[in-house]
Design a protein around this motif. Structure first.
Motif, PDB file in Angstrom:
ATOM      1  N   PRO A  63     -12.179  14.756  -8.819  1.00  0.00           N
ATOM      2  CA  PRO A  63     -11.836  13.395  -9.264  1.00  0.00           C
ATOM      3  C   PRO A  63     -11.686  12.384  -8.132  1.00  0.00           C
ATOM      4  CG  PRO A  63     -10.497  15.037 -10.384  1.00  0.00           C
ATOM      5  CD  PRO A  63     -11.229  15.754  -9.299  1.00  0.00           C
ATOM      6  N   LEU A  64     -12.365  11.254  -8.285  1.00  0.00           N
ATOM      7  CA  LEU A  64     -12.329  10.178  -7.302  1.00  0.00           C
ATOM      8  C   LEU A  64     -11.845   8.904  -7.992  1.00  0.00           C
ATOM      9  CD1 LEU A  64     -13.084   9.293  -4.363  1.00  0.00           C
ATOM     10  CD2 LEU A  64     -15.331   8.639  -5.302  1.00  0.00           C
ATOM     11  N   THR A  65     -10.749   8.353  -7.483  1.00  0.00           N
ATOM     12  CA  THR A  65     -10.134   7.177  -8.109  1.00  0.00           C
ATOM     13  C   THR A  65     -10.936   5.910  -7.842  1.00  0.00           C
ATOM     14  OG1 THR A  65      -7.933   8.150  -7.866  1.00  0.00           O
ATOM     15  CG2 THR A  65      -8.030   5.788  -8.219  1.00  0.00           C
ATOM     16  N   ILE A  66     -11.138   5.128  -8.895  1.00  0.00           N
ATOM     17  CA  ILE A  66     -11.687   3.780  -8.734  1.00  0.00           C
ATOM     18  C   ILE A  66     -10.531   2.902  -8.268  1.00  0.00           C
ATOM     19  CG2 ILE A  66     -12.745   1.828  -9.925  1.00  0.00           C
ATOM     20  CD1 ILE A  66     -13.804   3.963 -11.989  1.00  0.00           C
ATOM     21  N   LYS A  67     -10.588   2.414  -7.036  1.00  0.00           N
ATOM     22  CA  LYS A  67      -9.434   1.729  -6.442  1.00  0.00           C
ATOM     23  C   LYS A  67      -9.192   0.348  -7.052  1.00  0.00           C
ATOM     24  CE  LYS A  67      -8.234   4.902  -3.448  1.00  0.00           C
ATOM     25  NZ  LYS A  67      -8.371   4.755  -1.997  1.00  0.00           N
ATOM     26  N   SER A  68     -10.276  -0.418  -7.209  1.00  0.00           N
ATOM     27  CA  SER A  68     -10.108  -1.738  -7.817  1.00  0.00           C
ATOM     28  C   SER A  68     -11.399  -2.140  -8.517  1.00  0.00           C
ATOM     29  CB  SER A  68      -9.722  -2.790  -6.764  1.00  0.00           C
ATOM     30  OG  SER A  68     -10.784  -3.001  -5.865  1.00  0.00           O
ATOM     31  N   VAL A  69     -11.253  -2.964  -9.546  1.00  0.00           N
ATOM     32  CA  VAL A  69     -12.404  -3.374 -10.347  1.00  0.00           C
ATOM     33  C   VAL A  69     -12.078  -4.693 -11.029  1.00  0.00           C
ATOM     34  CG1 VAL A  69     -11.650  -2.087 -12.384  1.00  0.00           C
ATOM     35  CG2 VAL A  69     -14.082  -2.540 -12.056  1.00  0.00           C
ATOM     36  N   TRP A 103      -2.342  -2.274 -13.321  1.00  0.00           N
ATOM     37  CA  TRP A 103      -2.509  -1.092 -12.476  1.00  0.00           C
ATOM     38  C   TRP A 103      -2.321   0.154 -13.325  1.00  0.00           C
ATOM     39  CZ3 TRP A 103       0.964  -2.206  -7.544  1.00  0.00           C
ATOM     40  CH2 TRP A 103       0.494  -3.374  -6.909  1.00  0.00           C
ATOM     41  N   VAL A 104      -3.221   1.116 -13.172  1.00  0.00           N
ATOM     42  CA  VAL A 104      -3.096   2.417 -13.828  1.00  0.00           C
ATOM     43  C   VAL A 104      -2.675   3.415 -12.762  1.00  0.00           C
ATOM     44  CG1 VAL A 104      -4.240   4.176 -15.214  1.00  0.00           C
ATOM     45  CG2 VAL A 104      -4.871   1.768 -15.506  1.00  0.00           C
ATOM     46  N   VAL A 105      -1.478   3.973 -12.918  1.00  0.00           N
ATOM     47  CA  VAL A 105      -0.810   4.739 -11.864  1.00  0.00           C
ATOM     48  C   VAL A 105      -0.392   6.108 -12.396  1.00  0.00           C
ATOM     49  CG1 VAL A 105       1.168   4.709 -10.276  1.00  0.00           C
ATOM     50  CG2 VAL A 105       0.034   2.577 -10.876  1.00  0.00           C
ATOM     51  N   ASN A 106      -0.356   7.099 -11.524  1.00  0.00           N
ATOM     52  CA  ASN A 106       0.070   8.443 -11.920  1.00  0.00           C
ATOM     53  C   ASN A 106       1.596   8.521 -11.980  1.00  0.00           C
ATOM     54  OD1 ASN A 106       0.554  11.180 -12.312  1.00  0.00           O
ATOM     55  ND2 ASN A 106      -1.129  11.815 -10.977  1.00  0.00           N
ATOM     56  N   ASN A 152      -2.898   6.731  -4.693  1.00  0.00           N
ATOM     57  CA  ASN A 152      -4.154   6.398  -5.348  1.00  0.00           C
ATOM     58  C   ASN A 152      -3.890   5.893  -6.758  1.00  0.00           C
ATOM     59  OD1 ASN A 152      -5.910   7.039  -3.235  1.00  0.00           O
ATOM     60  ND2 ASN A 152      -5.998   9.190  -3.803  1.00  0.00           N
ATOM     61  N   HIS A 153      -4.353   4.702  -7.057  1.00  0.00           N
ATOM     62  CA  HIS A 153      -4.250   4.144  -8.385  1.00  0.00           C
ATOM     63  C   HIS A 153      -5.355   3.128  -8.582  1.00  0.00           C
ATOM     64  CE1 HIS A 153      -1.849   1.465  -5.791  1.00  0.00           C
ATOM     65  NE2 HIS A 153      -2.186   0.488  -6.624  1.00  0.00           N
ATOM     66  N   THR A 154      -5.574   2.725  -9.823  1.00  0.00           N
ATOM     67  CA  THR A 154      -6.630   1.759 -10.133  1.00  0.00           C
ATOM     68  C   THR A 154      -6.025   0.392 -10.405  1.00  0.00           C
ATOM     69  OG1 THR A 154      -8.049   3.465 -11.077  1.00  0.00           O
ATOM     70  CG2 THR A 154      -8.525   1.198 -11.706  1.00  0.00           C
ATOM     71  N   LYS A 155      -6.529  -0.610  -9.692  1.00  0.00           N
ATOM     72  CA  LYS A 155      -6.121  -1.998  -9.927  1.00  0.00           C
ATOM     73  C   LYS A 155      -7.234  -2.699 -10.701  1.00  0.00           C
ATOM     74  CE  LYS A 155      -3.321  -2.416  -5.734  1.00  0.00           C
ATOM     75  NZ  LYS A 155      -3.135  -3.104  -4.434  1.00  0.00           N
ATOM     76  N   ILE A 156      -6.888  -3.215 -11.874  1.00  0.00           N
ATOM     77  CA  ILE A 156      -7.839  -3.992 -12.665  1.00  0.00           C
ATOM     78  C   ILE A 156      -7.497  -5.448 -12.438  1.00  0.00           C
ATOM     79  CG2 ILE A 156      -8.777  -4.395 -14.978  1.00  0.00           C
ATOM     80  CD1 ILE A 156      -7.743  -1.516 -15.641  1.00  0.00           C
ATOM     81  N   LEU A 157      -8.294  -6.099 -11.592  1.00  0.00           N
ATOM     82  CA  LEU A 157      -7.940  -7.406 -11.042  1.00  0.00           C
ATOM     83  C   LEU A 157      -8.256  -8.534 -12.027  1.00  0.00           C
ATOM     84  CD1 LEU A 157      -9.432  -6.756  -7.488  1.00  0.00           C
ATOM     85  CD2 LEU A 157      -7.078  -6.406  -8.234  1.00  0.00           C
TER      86      LEU A 157
END
Length: 253
Positions: A183-189, A229-232, A248-253
């Motif tokens: 698994p590879l986290t999408i950092k920002s999008v 932000w989607v965080v564990n 590591n988390h995903t930021k939806i900007l």
């Protein structure tokens, strides 16, 4: 400038730490972080977990539809869930309050004003609102969503600075990395269509959401110019680490 306002959505998988009962340790971890951040941030919580809390205490016999049993379990579990929050947060010097909402509340202008006014008064007086769907009269989040959409609607209504969705992964992973079991986290999008193409439709084990409902929640927040932000949430210190950008988390900007 005042404090920044964060809406924290906690799913059932996070609250149970993927077990069959509510984790007091996880609730304490969340409370400890809020206490550490309270000089700079004010928190509003949208929490699932009422059904999971009830299952620790009861097993209902029934002849009716499964959804009715889940509604009954939510009615039993909600007071237990709030008691666990209250006990753990109080030891950290934090005060809690309960707000039960349903989607219809967001469709009526007068109800929206009342929600906003009530929560603003609670926050101004250092009471942390803990919001859940009113499962006795509404079934939307029981069937699908695990409070993701409710969190986004609340975030938009209150015009918070940030929506954090706590889940059981390090954000949203690329589809290829999941297929390769690395698994590879999408950092920002910024492009939600791009993000939708990366996810599958699997639901979470305790909750009813999965990543699809989190992206739908992010789209509601995005329309209100709120970052998601989607965080564990299973990891210790996940809020502080996300704010410090050390996990590591995903930021939806």
């Amino acid at each position: 400038m005042g404090k920044k306002r964060i809406l924290l959505k906690i799913g059932s998988n996070t609250l149970t730490k993927e077990t069959n009962q509510i984790s007091r340790g996880k609730i304490e971890d969340i409370g400890r972080q809020i206490a550490a951040l309270k000089d700079d941030f004010e928190f509003i919580i949208v929490s699932s977990g009422a059904i999971a809390a009830a299952k620790q205490f009861v097993k209902l016999e029934h002849n009716g539809a499964e959804i009715n049993v889940k509604q009954a379990l939510a009615a039993i579990g909600q007071p237990h869930l709030m008691r666990i929050f209250q006990e753990n947060f109080r030891e950290l010097g934090l005060f809690t309050s309960q707000c039960l909402l349903s989607y219809s509340d967001f469709e009526k202008p007068a109800s929206k004003v009342n929600i906003s006014n009530t929560i603003n008064v609670l926050v101004a007086n250092n009471f942390i609102p803990i919001i859940n769907e009113n499962d006795t009269v509404a079934t939307d989040e029981i069937k699908f969503g695990d409070n993701d959409k409710l969190a986004a609607l609340t975030a938009a209504l209150l015009q918070v600075d940030l929506l954090i969705i706590a889940t059981n992964t390090d954000g949203i992973y690329t589809k290829d990395s999941i297929d390769q079991k690395k698994p590879l986290t999408i950092k920002s999008v910024t492009d939600l269509a791009e993000l939708r193409a990366e996810i599958n439709n699997d639901l979470s084990s305790h909750g009813t959401g999965g990543m699809q409902s989190k992206i739908e929640a992010a789209s509601i927040a995005k329309e209100a110019n709120i970052e998601t932000w989607v965080v564990n949430g299973l990891k210790e210190n996940f809020i502080v680490d996300a704010l410090n950008n050390t996990n590591n988390h995903t930021k939806i900007l």
